[in-house]
Design an enzyme around this catalytic site. Structure first.
Site, PDB file in Angstrom:
ATOM      1  N   LYS A  36      44.382  37.498  26.634  1.00 43.07           N
ATOM      2  CA  LYS A  36      44.762  36.193  27.193  1.00 43.07           C
ATOM      3  C   LYS A  36      44.563  35.052  26.200  1.00 43.07           C
ATOM      4  O   LYS A  36      45.296  34.062  26.247  1.00 43.07           O
ATOM      5  CB  LYS A  36      43.986  35.905  28.474  1.00 43.07           C
ATOM      6  CG  LYS A  36      42.479  35.755  28.299  1.00 43.07           C
ATOM      7  CD  LYS A  36      41.802  35.493  29.631  1.00 43.07           C
ATOM      8  CE  LYS A  36      40.297  35.338  29.473  1.00 43.07           C
ATOM      9  NZ  LYS A  36      39.630  35.099  30.763  1.00 43.07           N
ATOM     10  N   ARG A 129      31.307  35.663  40.537  1.00 41.90           N
ATOM     11  CA  ARG A 129      32.743  35.534  40.312  1.00 41.90           C
ATOM     12  C   ARG A 129      33.422  36.523  41.248  1.00 41.90           C
ATOM     13  O   ARG A 129      33.067  36.626  42.411  1.00 41.90           O
ATOM     14  CB  ARG A 129      33.093  35.754  38.836  1.00 41.90           C
ATOM     15  CG  ARG A 129      34.338  34.969  38.410  1.00 41.90           C
ATOM     16  CD  ARG A 129      34.659  35.112  36.938  1.00 41.90           C
ATOM     17  NE  ARG A 129      35.276  36.404  36.634  1.00 41.90           N
ATOM     18  CZ  ARG A 129      35.817  36.693  35.459  1.00 41.90           C
ATOM     19  NH1 ARG A 129      35.809  35.810  34.481  1.00 41.90           N
ATOM     20  NH2 ARG A 129      36.351  37.874  35.244  1.00 41.90           N
TER      21      ARG A 129
END
Length: 357
Positions: A36, A129
């Site tokens: 990414k 998360r």
């Protein structure tokens, strides 16, 4: 090709990949190369593949589309949106998941495309998360196992992100126990047990990783740093990616703000400290282009003062170099700056050619 620009040294990057792959393989680990931060640039993905990385992970389907024809396992590492399940199944072979409703939608998309989609069940081990709660994982896994177009490929967790949890032997034991519980419940062996990201690198070779056989690594490979303690990985380069910006103004100006921020945490202007006459360079790069907070001038005599949407202000009073208008300054980048820069349409990218073999 103009400026600002990121120069990518493929030789150094390849050396990082080889160094990390070698250590992981010696410890019976595979790596998921996280793409990414460079938006799945094909040249870097090919470099990964050529050097033994057979699985890549990205958080954007748009990026994975770029490598649709690459013979490499593609993993969507951001929890899928229900609105995008058709593309998730089409462009990724595996996705990380933490919601049963989404997995059921992926199953329906797989049915329409006549394609079995692999999933990694993410489990919450304290980082706050993504992830199923440990106590719900067994029941959820049993329900998923009955879906015709979903295959559970593995289990994974995340560290050192939101909650700042640093992986240790206790977390390894917990993940191992959960893995074995699910395997017994489903009467199957987990193909992938993904034990975190670059923050787990410091554990390799130091403690038994038990069932963990996969590490997701982006920053460790790209910038040569593990992320639990921010230490350089021995033998790796931190400067495979260098930002280059052009100077558009040089002037002596009297007063410089005390500190790098225009406002403090309460939205008030900081006090000004009179540092006398200082030489300042302004570069044609700003917050619209880039994350200017994690930049580090290669010129040790230069200091970043701050940035506006369009300009970066650098104090060059203590530099040994006599800069002129049009000169190029170079900066090392943190992960945030690298990610923003490589995905910015306003910044050119230049790949340095590899050395002749």
């Amino acid at each position: 090709m103009g400026y600002p620009k990121i120069s990518i040294n493929l030789d150094k990057l390849e050396e990082n990949v080889k160094k990390i792959i070698d250590k992981l393989q010696r410890n019976n680990l595979n790596v998921m190369g996280i793409t990414k931060a460079f938006a799945c640039e094909k040249e870097i993905v090919q470099l990964f593949k050529n050097n033994g990385i057979n699985m890549v992970g990205d958080s954007r389907i748009l990026n994975l589309k770029k490598i649709e024809n690459f013979d490499i396992e593609k993993v969507l590492i951001r929890i899928p949106m229900i609105s995008s399940v058709e593309d998730v199944v089409k462009y990724s072979t595996i996705s990380l998941n933490s919601e049963l409703k989404t997995i059921e939608a992926l199953n329906e998309a797989g049915k329409k495309q006549n394609k079995i989609h692999g999933i990694i069940l993410m489990v919450e081990l304290g980082d706050l998360r993504e992830g199923f709660l440990p106590e719900e994982l067994e029941e959820v896994a049993l329900k998923i196992s009955k879906l015709d177009y979903i295959k559970i490929r593995g289990i994974g967790t995340n560290f050192s992100c939101i909650g700042g949890i640093i992986p240790d032997i206790n977390k390894i034991n917990q993940l191992t126990q959960l893995t074995e519980t699910i395997e017994k419940k489903l009467n199957m062996k987990m193909e992938i047990v993904s034990g975190g990201n670059s923050s787990s690198y410091h554990l390799i070779g130091e403690v038994p990783l038990k069932r963990i056989n996969n590490i997701r690594m982006g920053e460790g490979i790209l910038l040569g740093r593990e992320t639990a303690f921010g230490e350089n990985i021995e033998g790796c380069h931190e400067d495979s990616f260098i930002l280059q910006g052009e100077i558009v103004e040089i002037k002596n100006k009297k007063t410089v703000p005390y500190g790098k921020k225009g406002m403090d945490a309460f939205g008030k202007k900081p006090e000004f400290k009179d540092r006398g006459i200082r030489k300042r360079a302004i570069l044609a790069i700003g917050k619209q282009d880039f994350d200017c907070d994690s930049l580090y001038p290669l010129d040790k005599g230069a200091e970043i003062i701050g940035a506006s949407s369009d300009h970066l202000v650098v104090d060059i009073s203590d530099s040994d170099k006599e800069y002129e208008i049009g000169d190029i300054m170079e900066f090392q980048m943190g992960y945030g700056a690298l990610l923003r820069g490589m995905t910015s349409i306003y910044i050119d990218k230049e790949f340095k050619k590899k050395k002749a073999k």
